[in-house]
Design a protein around this motif. Structure first.
Motif, PDB file in Angstrom:
ATOM      1  N   SER A   2       0.836  -1.201   0.000  1.00 38.98           N
ATOM      2  CA  SER A   2       0.000   0.000   0.000  1.00 38.98           C
ATOM      3  C   SER A   2       0.868   1.247   0.000  1.00 38.98           C
ATOM      4  N   ASN A   3       0.298   2.308  -0.515  1.00 37.75           N
ATOM      5  CA  ASN A   3       1.000   3.578  -0.598  1.00 37.75           C
ATOM      6  C   ASN A   3       0.600   4.438   0.595  1.00 37.75           C
ATOM      7  N   ASN A   4       1.471   4.572   1.586  1.00 37.16           N
ATOM      8  CA  ASN A   4       1.186   5.338   2.802  1.00 37.16           C
ATOM      9  C   ASN A   4       1.817   6.718   2.789  1.00 37.16           C
ATOM     10  N   ILE A   5       2.191   7.199   1.626  1.00 34.74           N
ATOM     11  CA  ILE A   5       2.812   8.510   1.521  1.00 34.74           C
ATOM     12  C   ILE A   5       1.730   9.577   1.673  1.00 34.74           C
TER      13      ILE A   5
END
Length: 75
Positions: A2-5
């Motif tokens: 997942s992209n947690n940025i």
């Protein structure tokens, strides 16, 4: 994966949702600037023709408003 940025900049739509104000408030305050007896505009940046808002500026802008603990204090 997942992209947690977390984004550093927000679009006008994202900003309106983030601060709980309308897109028309953002547009009008940007074009008219800060006027007496009006809520001041949050700081913004322009990248080319795109208007963007830095999350850190929005947090500071929100923190700049007077916080009321109770409306009927000292009455």
């Amino acid at each position: 994966m997942s992209n947690n940025i977390q984004p550093r900049v927000l679009s006008e739509i994202e900003t309106a949702e983030y601060i709980g104000m309308s897109r028309s408030f953002l547009r009008q305050s940007r074009m008219e600037g800060n006027r007496e007896n009006r809520t001041p505009a949050p700081p913004f940046i322009k990248i080319g023709r795109s208007v963007r808002y830095l999350v850190e500026d929005l947090d500071s802008w929100l923190d700049s408003f007077y916080k009321q603990s109770h409306l009927m204090e000292n009455v």
